[in-house]
Design a protein around this motif. Sequence first.
Motif, PDB file in Angstrom:
ATOM      1  N   HIS A 179       0.790  -1.472   0.165  1.00  0.00           N
ATOM      2  CA  HIS A 179       0.329   0.016   0.355  1.00  0.00           C
ATOM      3  C   HIS A 179       0.741   0.860  -0.335  1.00  0.00           C
ATOM      4  O   HIS A 179       0.742   2.621  -0.005  1.00  0.00           O
ATOM      5  N   ARG A 180       2.144   1.036   0.099  1.00  0.00           N
ATOM      6  CA  ARG A 180       2.941   2.448  -0.353  1.00  0.00           C
ATOM      7  C   ARG A 180       3.626   2.419  -1.750  1.00  0.00           C
ATOM      8  O   ARG A 180       4.364   3.310  -2.531  1.00  0.00           O
ATOM      9  N   SER A 181       2.927   1.408  -2.394  1.00  0.00           N
ATOM     10  CA  SER A 181       3.795   1.266  -4.009  1.00  0.00           C
ATOM     11  C   SER A 181       2.607   2.541  -4.403  1.00  0.00           C
ATOM     12  O   SER A 181       1.757   2.751  -4.750  1.00  0.00           O
ATOM     13  N   THR A 182       3.174   2.727  -6.167  1.00  0.00           N
ATOM     14  CA  THR A 182       3.305   2.992  -7.378  1.00  0.00           C
ATOM     15  C   THR A 182       1.491   2.884  -6.787  1.00  0.00           C
ATOM     16  O   THR A 182       0.718   3.924  -7.548  1.00  0.00           O
ATOM     17  N   ALA A 183       1.377   2.026  -8.093  1.00  0.00           N
ATOM     18  CA  ALA A 183       0.070   1.266  -7.848  1.00  0.00           C
ATOM     19  C   ALA A 183      -1.208   1.586  -7.195  1.00  0.00           C
ATOM     20  O   ALA A 183      -1.799   1.660  -8.069  1.00  0.00           O
ATOM     21  N   PHE A 184      -0.792   0.968  -6.250  1.00  0.00           N
ATOM     22  CA  PHE A 184      -2.027   0.863  -4.877  1.00  0.00           C
ATOM     23  C   PHE A 184      -2.061   2.901  -4.938  1.00  0.00           C
ATOM     24  O   PHE A 184      -3.283   3.063  -4.769  1.00  0.00           O
ATOM     25  N   ASP A 227     -12.424  21.565  -2.401  1.00  0.00           N
ATOM     26  CA  ASP A 227     -11.375  21.426  -0.947  1.00  0.00           C
ATOM     27  C   ASP A 227     -11.903  20.628   0.698  1.00  0.00           C
ATOM     28  O   ASP A 227     -11.651  20.626   1.151  1.00  0.00           O
ATOM     29  N   TYR A 228     -13.372  20.192  -0.620  1.00  0.00           N
ATOM     30  CA  TYR A 228     -13.348  18.933   0.950  1.00  0.00           C
ATOM     31  C   TYR A 228     -12.440  17.660   0.466  1.00  0.00           C
ATOM     32  O   TYR A 228     -12.514  16.682  -0.684  1.00  0.00           O
ATOM     33  N   GLU A 229     -11.818  16.993   1.690  1.00  0.00           N
ATOM     34  CA  GLU A 229     -11.259  15.956   1.695  1.00  0.00           C
ATOM     35  C   GLU A 229     -11.899  14.537   1.514  1.00  0.00           C
ATOM     36  O   GLU A 229     -12.671  15.119   3.000  1.00  0.00           O
ATOM     37  N   VAL A 230     -11.810  13.391   1.573  1.00  0.00           N
ATOM     38  CA  VAL A 230     -12.134  12.289   0.993  1.00  0.00           C
ATOM     39  C   VAL A 230     -10.710  11.516   2.232  1.00  0.00           C
ATOM     40  O   VAL A 230      -9.590  10.900   1.219  1.00  0.00           O
ATOM     41  N   LEU A 283      -5.798  14.050  11.984  1.00  0.00           N
ATOM     42  CA  LEU A 283      -4.727  14.695  11.322  1.00  0.00           C
ATOM     43  C   LEU A 283      -3.063  13.598  10.584  1.00  0.00           C
ATOM     44  O   LEU A 283      -2.697  13.806   9.672  1.00  0.00           O
ATOM     45  N   PHE A 284      -3.617  12.572  11.591  1.00  0.00           N
ATOM     46  CA  PHE A 284      -2.643  11.325  10.870  1.00  0.00           C
ATOM     47  C   PHE A 284      -3.149  10.764  10.263  1.00  0.00           C
ATOM     48  O   PHE A 284      -2.486  10.399   8.507  1.00  0.00           O
ATOM     49  N   VAL A 285      -4.217  10.091  10.004  1.00  0.00           N
ATOM     50  CA  VAL A 285      -5.241   9.347   8.521  1.00  0.00           C
ATOM     51  C   VAL A 285      -4.650  10.790   7.590  1.00  0.00           C
ATOM     52  O   VAL A 285      -4.434  10.159   6.472  1.00  0.00           O
ATOM     53  N   ARG A 286      -5.145  12.313   8.227  1.00  0.00           N
ATOM     54  CA  ARG A 286      -4.633  13.493   6.724  1.00  0.00           C
ATOM     55  C   ARG A 286      -3.377  12.952   6.361  1.00  0.00           C
ATOM     56  O   ARG A 286      -3.423  13.455   5.019  1.00  0.00           O
ATOM     57  N   ASP A 287      -3.004  13.161   6.943  1.00  0.00           N
ATOM     58  CA  ASP A 287      -0.969  13.174   6.571  1.00  0.00           C
ATOM     59  C   ASP A 287      -0.680  12.224   5.818  1.00  0.00           C
ATOM     60  O   ASP A 287       0.151  11.986   4.559  1.00  0.00           O
ATOM     61  N   ASN A 288      -1.302  11.062   5.905  1.00  0.00           N
ATOM     62  CA  ASN A 288      -1.289   9.158   5.231  1.00  0.00           C
ATOM     63  C   ASN A 288      -2.085   9.826   3.964  1.00  0.00           C
ATOM     64  O   ASN A 288      -1.278   9.697   2.690  1.00  0.00           O
ATOM     65  N   GLN A 295      -1.675   7.508   0.243  1.00  0.00           N
ATOM     66  CA  GLN A 295      -1.709   6.616   1.392  1.00  0.00           C
ATOM     67  C   GLN A 295      -2.803   6.650   2.609  1.00  0.00           C
ATOM     68  O   GLN A 295      -3.142   7.158   2.600  1.00  0.00           O
ATOM     69  N   THR A 296      -2.630   5.721   3.171  1.00  0.00           N
ATOM     70  CA  THR A 296      -2.802   4.965   4.258  1.00  0.00           C
ATOM     71  C   THR A 296      -2.784   4.452   5.604  1.00  0.00           C
ATOM     72  O   THR A 296      -1.269   4.259   5.135  1.00  0.00           O
ATOM     73  N   PRO A 297      -3.148   5.323   7.333  1.00  0.00           N
ATOM     74  CA  PRO A 297      -1.876   4.942   7.911  1.00  0.00           C
ATOM     75  C   PRO A 297      -1.774   3.199   8.353  1.00  0.00           C
ATOM     76  O   PRO A 297      -1.603   3.612   9.343  1.00  0.00           O
TER      77      PRO A 297
END
Length: 352
Positions: free
Chosen positions: A33-38, A58-61, A220-225, A230-232
């Motif tokens: 899940h850190r790969s370019t394909a994912f 401007d709403y984030e998903v 915030l941690f979710v958003r950072d990823n 990516q996902t946390p």
Amino acid sequence: MNLTFYPGPSQLYPQVEGYLQDAYSSGILSMNHRSTAFMDMMAQTIAGLHEKLNIPLDYEVYFTSSATECWEIISQSLVEKSSLHAFNGAFGAKWFEYAQRLHPAFGHEFEFNTLLDVEASEHFAKSELLCLTHNETSNGTALSYQSLKHTRKNFAGLIAVDATSSMAGVVLPWEMGDVWFASVQKCFGLPPGLGVLIVSPRAIEKAKAIGERNHYNSLLFVRDNFQKNQTPYTPNTLAIYLLGRVMQQVPPIELVDDEIVKRAEDLYAFFHDEGFEVLVDKPSVRSHTVMALRGAEGWINALREKALENGVLLGKGYGTWKNTSLRIANFPALTDSDLSRLKKIMESQNPA
């Protein structure tokens, strides 16, 4: 049983069968899940949600494990002092009960045949977060656009909306809320196992001001990823892939909404003509995506049994109306032909 009107998990889009094979063949399910394909796949899925559901840019998903997890994220990351929960059914009440475990929360229960009037609560002006259920799955009610617009105008804090039984089924007034969330096993026509969390710039600024980073699912941690596509944590790659494929398949939400509303009006007219009693008396607060009928327990059980004998599953009652109601989904994966089949089974089953 090969057709379900259960209001979640519910009928899948028939194309999902092919998408499952495509996911396996593509190799995406074995990708890190850190790969370019994912990351490319997830970015495409999010772009599809913005496009087909008309979500403001401007709403984030973000993706979560479920809508229920979103309750936790909201309480952890967007509340400093207290929240106010307005509800008229079991799922809104469950959200309120869970929030109380994490911080001070106040409830405002209103009768399900009435319009939302949360300003009647003594906590309305003092709360920093207002929590609403857009479509109450337990009783077949929905908040009107006018109710949401009025509440948005008069409430100074953030508004969080549980749209589990309506997102991807009807047009949602995104600007009337700061946080929207749902699970995919209803109007998205997919198997359970993925939540969709949508947040406004105001909600992001509030999360930054609070600065809560104590949990793996802190906003915030979710958003950072997600800002890196990516996902946390290791995600449900299959569910994200399937969601992306469904978004490619479905028409814009305005067209979906037109079809859902038309079918709902047809079903409510059928119920009236056949002498069925709709649980919600007031048409202006009836849901277009989940309908509830009420009657004696024996009649409810007999009707559900007859449907099962004909390969159709109807939803059981829930909460207060568990034994004296049944629920019928009107989700996009269902077709006009499916509804005709349902009506044929229900004809002449009047409890009177």
